[in-house]
Structures are given as C-alpha cells and as structure tokens.
Design a protein around this motif. Structure first.
Motif, short mmCIF file in Angstrom:
data_model
loop_
_atom_site.label_atom_id
_atom_site.label_comp_id
_atom_site.label_asym_id
_atom_site.label_seq_id
_atom_site.Cartn_x
_atom_site.Cartn_y
_atom_site.Cartn_z
N LEU A 288 0.78 -1.22 0.14
CA LEU A 288 -0.20 0.02 -0.23
C LEU A 288 1.01 1.10 -0.07
CD1 LEU A 288 -2.77 1.30 0.24
CD2 LEU A 288 -2.71 0.96 2.64
N CYS A 289 1.87 1.14 0.82
CA CYS A 289 2.84 2.24 0.79
C CYS A 289 3.39 2.70 -0.73
CB CYS A 289 3.97 1.93 1.72
SG CYS A 289 5.24 3.38 2.11
N ARG A 290 3.60 1.56 -1.31
CA ARG A 290 4.25 1.86 -2.61
C ARG A 290 3.28 2.31 -3.67
NH1 ARG A 290 7.49 -2.77 -5.43
NH2 ARG A 290 5.30 -3.93 -5.48
N GLU A 291 1.93 1.69 -3.48
CA GLU A 291 0.89 2.10 -4.43
C GLU A 291 0.67 3.52 -4.38
OE1 GLU A 291 -0.66 0.22 -7.02
OE2 GLU A 291 1.18 -1.00 -6.45
N LEU A 292 0.71 4.17 -3.04
CA LEU A 292 0.14 5.50 -2.65
C LEU A 292 1.53 6.59 -3.24
CD1 LEU A 292 -0.66 5.42 1.02
CD2 LEU A 292 -2.19 5.91 -0.96
N LEU A 293 2.64 6.02 -3.29
CA LEU A 293 3.93 6.42 -3.81
C LEU A 293 3.75 6.74 -5.20
CD1 LEU A 293 6.62 7.76 -3.25
CD2 LEU A 293 7.59 5.69 -3.67
N LEU A 294 3.34 5.66 -6.11
CA LEU A 294 3.20 5.61 -7.50
C LEU A 294 2.07 6.61 -7.92
CD1 LEU A 294 3.23 1.85 -8.10
CD2 LEU A 294 5.02 3.49 -8.95
N LYS A 295 1.23 7.12 -6.91
CA LYS A 295 0.10 8.19 -7.49
C LYS A 295 0.78 9.71 -7.55
CE LYS A 295 -3.63 5.21 -6.03
NZ LYS A 295 -4.83 5.18 -4.97
N LYS A 296 1.95 9.63 -6.85
CA LYS A 296 2.54 10.79 -6.58
C LYS A 296 3.51 11.22 -7.81
CE LYS A 296 1.00 11.21 -2.35
NZ LYS A 296 -0.24 12.33 -2.00
N THR A 297 3.21 12.73 -8.13
CA THR A 297 4.41 13.32 -9.17
C THR A 297 5.31 14.11 -8.64
OG1 THR A 297 2.64 13.00 -10.93
CG2 THR A 297 4.32 14.36 -11.34
N LEU A 298 6.51 13.82 -8.71
CA LEU A 298 7.55 14.85 -8.17
C LEU A 298 7.88 15.86 -9.27
CD1 LEU A 298 7.63 12.39 -6.52
CD2 LEU A 298 10.11 12.66 -5.99
N LYS A 299 8.48 17.00 -9.02
CA LYS A 299 8.66 18.12 -10.04
C LYS A 299 10.13 18.68 -9.39
CE LYS A 299 4.19 19.22 -10.90
NZ LYS A 299 3.17 20.57 -11.36
N PHE A 300 10.99 18.96 -10.41
CA PHE A 300 12.46 19.38 -10.17
C PHE A 300 12.87 20.17 -11.27
CE2 PHE A 300 17.13 19.75 -9.98
CZ PHE A 300 17.42 20.10 -8.85
N ASN A 301 13.11 21.62 -11.07
CA ASN A 301 13.62 22.31 -12.23
C ASN A 301 12.82 22.30 -13.47
OD1 ASN A 301 15.50 23.45 -10.47
ND2 ASN A 301 17.26 22.36 -11.21
N GLY A 302 11.55 22.33 -13.36
CA GLY A 302 10.67 22.13 -14.60
C GLY A 302 10.50 20.57 -15.28
N HIS A 303 11.11 19.55 -14.46
CA HIS A 303 10.88 18.19 -14.81
C HIS A 303 9.88 17.51 -14.10
CE1 HIS A 303 14.44 18.03 -17.63
NE2 HIS A 303 14.89 18.68 -16.69
N SER A 304 8.94 16.75 -14.46
CA SER A 304 7.95 16.27 -13.78
C SER A 304 8.24 14.73 -13.93
CB SER A 304 6.52 16.43 -14.15
OG SER A 304 6.24 17.79 -14.17
N PHE A 305 8.33 13.90 -12.83
CA PHE A 305 8.74 12.36 -12.92
C PHE A 305 7.84 11.79 -11.72
CE2 PHE A 305 11.89 14.53 -10.46
CZ PHE A 305 12.27 13.68 -9.49
N LYS A 306 7.90 10.41 -11.71
CA LYS A 306 7.52 9.39 -10.83
C LYS A 306 8.60 8.69 -10.39
CE LYS A 306 2.53 9.26 -12.28
NZ LYS A 306 2.05 9.81 -10.77
N THR A 307 8.60 8.13 -8.93
CA THR A 307 9.66 7.28 -8.49
C THR A 307 8.95 6.08 -7.81
OG1 THR A 307 11.39 7.26 -7.22
CG2 THR A 307 9.74 8.48 -6.27
N SER A 308 9.62 5.13 -7.55
CA SER A 308 9.15 3.98 -6.77
C SER A 308 10.22 3.08 -6.32
CB SER A 308 8.53 2.99 -7.81
OG SER A 308 9.24 2.56 -8.64
N PHE A 309 9.68 1.98 -5.53
CA PHE A 309 10.80 1.26 -4.85
C PHE A 309 10.28 -0.16 -4.86
CE2 PHE A 309 7.88 2.76 -1.38
CZ PHE A 309 7.66 1.48 -0.88
N SER A 310 11.30 -0.83 -4.79
CA SER A 310 11.19 -2.46 -4.67
C SER A 310 11.44 -2.65 -3.14
CB SER A 310 12.17 -3.16 -5.40
OG SER A 310 11.89 -2.75 -7.02
#
Length: 272
Positions: free
Chosen positions: A211-233
């Motif tokens: 559940l912790c990972r699934e919640l993270l996958l719904k988030k979008t991170l932004k840095f210096n004009g770049h948008s991206f998603k991150t996850s973990f195993s």
C-alpha cells in the motif's frame, strides 16, 4: 571552481563508494578520477575537498567524544549529589539533583540522536541498528519483521537531474516511509531498512509495504521544470531472535530483487 559542481562531484563519489562492500585505495582512486574527469575538475581540487570533509568529520567525532565524557562526569556528580541528599534527608538538594539529572538525560538523548541519525534523511543509520537491534556477534536481540527497500531507477534520476535532485528524492522517500510509523534506517545510498514489530505478521507487513508503494506511485515529483514519478522495490523477512543479521538481510534482499523484476514490468524509467 564552482562550489556547486565540486559539491555534486564529491557527493557522487561518496554515493558510488557507499554502494560497495569493500573499497581498496586503488578502487577509490579509480572512482575518484573518473568522476573528476566527468565534471571537468582537477582531481587535486576534489582531493582538497575530501580532505576538508575528513577533517570536519574528525573534529565532529572529537567534539562528540568530549561532550560524552563531560556528560558522564556530570551524571556521576549528580548521582553522588542525589545519594548525599537522600542520606541527609535534604529534600531541597534532592530536587536540585533530580532536575540536574533530567537535564543531563535530555542532553545525552540529543547526543545519541546525533550519532545514530542519518544527516540527509533524518532516518536512523547503521550505528543505530548495531546499538539497538544486534548483540556483539551481529545477531538479533529479539524477533522482528525486517523489510529492505531499494529505489527504482535512482541512478537515472541522479544522472539526468543531478545529485541535488537525487538528495531531494531520498528525503521525500524517507519521509514517505516514515509515515508507516515504524523505525526507518538509511542503510546505504538509496537503500532503506524498516523494522516491523512481531505483533504484525510478515503477511500484514507485506500488505502495508504494498500500500505504501501504491500511494507513492500516485505522486508526481517536480524538479527544475521536470516532472517524474519514483518507486521502490522491497523484500520482507521474519527475523528470529538470535538470527544473524547478515543472513536475514540476504533473505530479504533476495525477495527484494524478485520484487524489482516484477515491479519494473509495470513501472517504466522516469526519463526513458
């Protein structure tokens, strides 16, 4: 020389070394030289930065040692003062002693936190694991559920956006993991350990990690004009009292790599 470039190169060198179990002088020199070349920096400049950093770390350790010795001395004096007060039935002196002891206890807790806390993510560090979970032989003092977490595509984030962005991702991930309300340890680089109490089964811990990972996958991170998603195993292992930490870590690590194979089939690289 741009200090930001030197800092980024130094951090990359440190991150590269953190992932290795053994670092010989020749391996260190090779990594050091390649990173300096990549950033267009004279290796001598990085050497000077590394030396300054080493001196600062030594000074910090010496200062901690001095403070710890001082606190032990003060605590000893406060204890003797308390004994004298009890023997003399001096309530005023006893109250003073109790107040001094409590202040010392709080200072010692702050010192312990500075020793056992990762400076970047404010999670616990390896020293905390040794001091709180393991005996002198590296075996668990009591049973627990161990989860190991490894970020996916973290190197690509560093290579694409730089180490400042990488550090921000590590801080964000650690904060997200801490929302589980259990101890989180930065074990090295982009690896974290989480410790579930044995009141939770391995199956329940796995559901919470999922559940912790699934919640993270719904988030979008932004840095210096770049948008991206991150996850973990992640991988989970139920540790028994007296079990070797290295064996438990190996078991959790194996599960984590199996999970990484599976999750990468549904989660693509952020900058592919």
């Amino acid at each position: 020389m741009d200090q930001a470039i030197v800092k980024a190169a130094s951090q990359e060198c440190k991150s590269a070394i953190d992932t290795l179990e053994i670092v010989t002088p020749s391996i260190y020199a090779s990594i050091f030289s390649e990173i300096a070349k990549k950033y267009g920096i004279d290796p001598k400049t990085l050497t000077e930065v590394a030396e300054r950093s080493l001196v600062m770390q030594i000074e910090k350790l010496l200062d901690l040692n001095k403070k710890s010795s001082e606190q032990v001395t003060h605590l000893d004096k406060a204890s003797k003062k308390a004994l004298d007060a009890m023997q003399a039935h001096d309530e005023t002196l006893l109250r003073e002693s109790i107040s001094e002891t409590e202040a010392l206890r709080q200072e010692i807790e702050r010192l312990k936190e500075s020793v056992y806390t990762d400076s970047l993510t404010k999670t616990w560090n390896r020293k905390w694991v040794d001091a709180n979970l393991l005996d002198e032989n590296g075996h668990f003092k009591k049973a627990c559920i161990l989860a190991i977490v490894d970020l996916n595509y973290f190197k690509q984030i560093n290579d694409t956006l730089g180490h400042i962005a990488g550090d921000k991702v590590l801080k964000y991930i650690s904060s997200h993991l801490k929302s589980l309300g259990i101890p989180v340890v930065r074990y090295g680089g982009d690896e974290f350990l989480l410790l579930f109490d044995t009141e939770e089964s391995a199956e329940k811990a796995e559901k919470r990690m999922h559940l912790c990972r699934e919640l993270l996958l719904k988030k979008t991170l932004k840095f210096n004009g770049h948008s991206f998603k991150t996850s973990f195993s992640y991988g989970i292992h139920a540790c028994k009292e007296g079990e070797s930490f290295s064996d438990a870590l190996e078991a959790a690590d194996k599960q984590m790599y199996d999970d990484k194979e599976a999750i990468k089939k549904r989660v693509s690289a952020p900058f592919s």
